[in-house]
Motif scaffolding. Structure first.
Motif, mmCIF file in Angstrom:
data_model
loop_
_atom_site.group_PDB
_atom_site.id
_atom_site.type_symbol
_atom_site.label_atom_id
_atom_site.label_comp_id
_atom_site.label_asym_id
_atom_site.label_seq_id
_atom_site.Cartn_x
_atom_site.Cartn_y
_atom_site.Cartn_z
ATOM 1 N N VAL A 188 -3.030 2.683 -3.621
ATOM 2 C CA VAL A 188 -2.366 3.938 -3.288
ATOM 3 C C VAL A 188 -3.371 4.804 -2.544
ATOM 4 C CG1 VAL A 188 -2.918 4.961 -5.544
ATOM 5 C CG2 VAL A 188 -1.091 5.938 -4.155
ATOM 6 N N VAL A 189 -2.916 5.454 -1.482
ATOM 7 C CA VAL A 189 -3.793 6.289 -0.658
ATOM 8 C C VAL A 189 -3.310 7.728 -0.733
ATOM 9 C CG1 VAL A 189 -4.763 6.672 1.642
ATOM 10 C CG2 VAL A 189 -4.183 4.344 0.903
ATOM 11 N N VAL A 190 -4.218 8.630 -1.055
ATOM 12 C CA VAL A 190 -3.885 10.054 -1.133
ATOM 13 C C VAL A 190 -4.858 10.837 -0.266
ATOM 14 C CG1 VAL A 190 -2.818 9.974 -3.424
ATOM 15 C CG2 VAL A 190 -5.288 10.286 -3.223
ATOM 16 N N VAL B 123 0.864 -1.180 0.000
ATOM 17 C CA VAL B 123 0.000 0.000 0.000
ATOM 18 C C VAL B 123 0.902 1.233 0.000
ATOM 19 C CG1 VAL B 123 -1.765 1.301 1.253
ATOM 20 C CG2 VAL B 123 -1.830 -1.211 1.243
ATOM 21 N N VAL B 124 0.740 2.075 -1.006
ATOM 22 C CA VAL B 124 1.567 3.266 -1.178
ATOM 23 C C VAL B 124 0.849 4.485 -0.613
ATOM 24 C CG1 VAL B 124 2.627 4.824 -2.880
ATOM 25 C CG2 VAL B 124 2.695 2.342 -3.230
ATOM 26 N N VAL B 125 1.591 5.354 0.078
ATOM 27 C CA VAL B 125 1.007 6.591 0.595
ATOM 28 C C VAL B 125 2.054 7.689 0.521
ATOM 29 C CG1 VAL B 125 1.663 6.097 3.001
ATOM 30 C CG2 VAL B 125 -0.268 7.622 2.526
ATOM 31 N N VAL C 255 -7.462 5.238 -2.976
ATOM 32 C CA VAL C 255 -8.333 5.705 -1.904
ATOM 33 C C VAL C 255 -8.011 7.160 -1.590
ATOM 34 C CG1 VAL C 255 -9.039 5.424 0.506
ATOM 35 C CG2 VAL C 255 -8.557 3.405 -0.899
ATOM 36 N N VAL C 256 -9.040 7.998 -1.561
ATOM 37 C CA VAL C 256 -8.906 9.401 -1.187
ATOM 38 C C VAL C 256 -9.466 9.563 0.208
ATOM 39 C CG1 VAL C 256 -9.468 11.789 -1.755
ATOM 40 C CG2 VAL C 256 -9.132 10.118 -3.596
ATOM 41 N N THR C 257 -8.650 10.005 1.151
ATOM 42 C CA THR C 257 -9.114 10.194 2.524
ATOM 43 C C THR C 257 -9.440 11.661 2.769
ATOM 44 O OG1 THR C 257 -6.855 10.503 3.359
ATOM 45 C CG2 THR C 257 -7.742 8.251 3.355
#
Length: 283
Positions: free
Chosen positions: A247-249, A146-148, A278-280
Motif C-alpha cells: 500500500v502506498v500513501v 498495489v493499493v494507493v 511505502v510513504v512517498t
C-alpha cells in the motif's frame, strides 16, 4: 545512473525482514545498497571511551549484516555500510538525502518495536527526503496488487505515480481507492436524500477518474482497478489492502517541527501496517 537504497539494520529479526526485502528489490532493479546502523547516544556517557566502544560495536554489527547479505541472502550487487553514533532520526534523515528509497523494519501487525527502527519508523517516515518502505516482520504470501489512495492532493499524485510504476514493474494490478463519507451532522441525517448520495457518488467517480488519468498511456499493460469506498480513508485503505502486497500513501512534507507529524491517513496506515507500506514525499 542506478538507484540507491538505504536499509536500516539493527540485528533484529524485524530489521532482517527489511534487509531481505530491500536486497531482493535492489537485485531486481540493479540498485546499489547502503546499510545504516545508528547507535543511539541518548543514554550514553559523553566519555570518549564510551562513545568509542559504541562506534566499534556498531561497526561490528554492520559488518556482520553485510556478510549476511552476501553469504546467506546471496546479494551480489554493490553494497556498503555506514555505522554512526548519534540521534537516530537525525542521522537517518541526513542519510536519506542521498537515497532513492529508505527501507525500515517493523513488527508484524504494526506494533512497532522499541528500537531505532521500531517506534521511530513513523517519525523517520515523516522527515525522510525520499520514499520510505516499512516492512512487516511477517509478510503474507497471498497478497496481490498495489493499493494507493486517491484524493486529488499533490501528496496523492506523488503516491499514485510511485504505486503505478511499482505495480507495472511487478506485473500486478494497481488498485486506486477513493474514500468518502457524508458530513457528520447529528440530527440532520434526513437531509441526505437519495439524490444527494447519488451526486456524491458521481463526484467520487469523477475524482478517481481524474486521479488515475494518463496511466494507460504511460503503462499500457497495467491493470488499473478503481474502488470507491464509503468509509473513512484509513478504514478504506486498510480494508482493500488486506489482500494486497503493498500500500502506498503520501506525506505532505510540511516544514519545521510539524514534519514529525505524518498526515492522519499515512500515520493510521503505518500504525496498522496491513502489508509492506511505502510513504512517498510530496515535495
Amino acid at each position: 545512473m542506478s538507484e540507491k537504497y538505504l536499509i536500516g539494520v539493527d540485528g533484529s529479526e524485524r530489521s532482517r525482514a527489511a534487509l531481505k526485502w530491500g536486497l531482493n528489490r535492489a537485485a531486481d532493479r540493479g540498485a546499489a545498497v547502503e546499510l545504516i546502523h545508528v547507535a543511539d547516544d541518548s543514554f550514553l556517557s559523553e566519555s570518549v571511551a564510551f562513545l568509542s566502544e559504541a562506534q566499534a560495536a556498531s561497526e561490528q554489527m554492520l559488518a556482520h549484516e553485510i556478510e549476511r547479505a552476501r553469504t546467506e541472502l546471496g546479494f551480489t550487487g554493490e553494497i556498503t555500510g555506514t555505522a554512526v553514533v548519534g540521534h537516530p532520526i537525525a542521522e537517518v534523515e541526513a542519510a536519506s538525502k542521498h537515497a532513492d528509497l529508505l527501507v525500515l523494519g517493523a513488527h508484524s501487525g504494526g506494533k512497532f518495536a522499541g528500537s531505532v527502527f521500531g517506534t521511530r519508523a513513523v517519525k523517520v517516515a515523516a522527515v525522510a527526503h525520499c520514499p520510505v518502505a516499512v516492512i512487516p516482520a511477517e509478510q503474507g504470501s497471498t497478497g496481490s496488487g498495489v493499493v494507493v489512495g486517491v484524493d486529488g492532493s499533490d501528496a496523492s499524485k506523488r503516491a499514485i505515480g510511485f504505486a503505478a510504476e511499482e505495480a507495472s514493474f511487478r506485473g500486478v494490478p494497481l488498485i486506486a481507492v477513493y474514500a468518502w463519507m457524508p458530513p457528520l451532522t447529528p440530527g440532520l441525517e434526513y437531509l441526505w436524500s437519495e439524490e444527494l448520495v447519488t451526486a456524491q457518488q458521481s463526484a467520487a467517480e469523477e475524482s478517481i477518474a481524474i486521479g488515475t488519468a494518463g496511466l494507460a498511456e504511460r503503462y499500457p499493460d497495467l491493470e488499473v482497478r478503481r474502488e470507491i469506498v464509503q468509509a473513512p480513508p484509513v478504514t478504506a485503505l486498510l480494508q482493500v489492502a488486506e489482500t494486497a502486497e503493498m500500500v502506498v500513501v503520501g506525506s505532505r512534507g510540511r516544514g519545521g517541527i510539524s514534519r514529525l507529524l505524518l498526515g492522519s491517513v499515512s500515520h493510521g496506515v503505518l500504525n496498522s501496517l496491513p502489508c509492506t507500506t511505502v510513504v512517498t514525499r510530496a515535495e
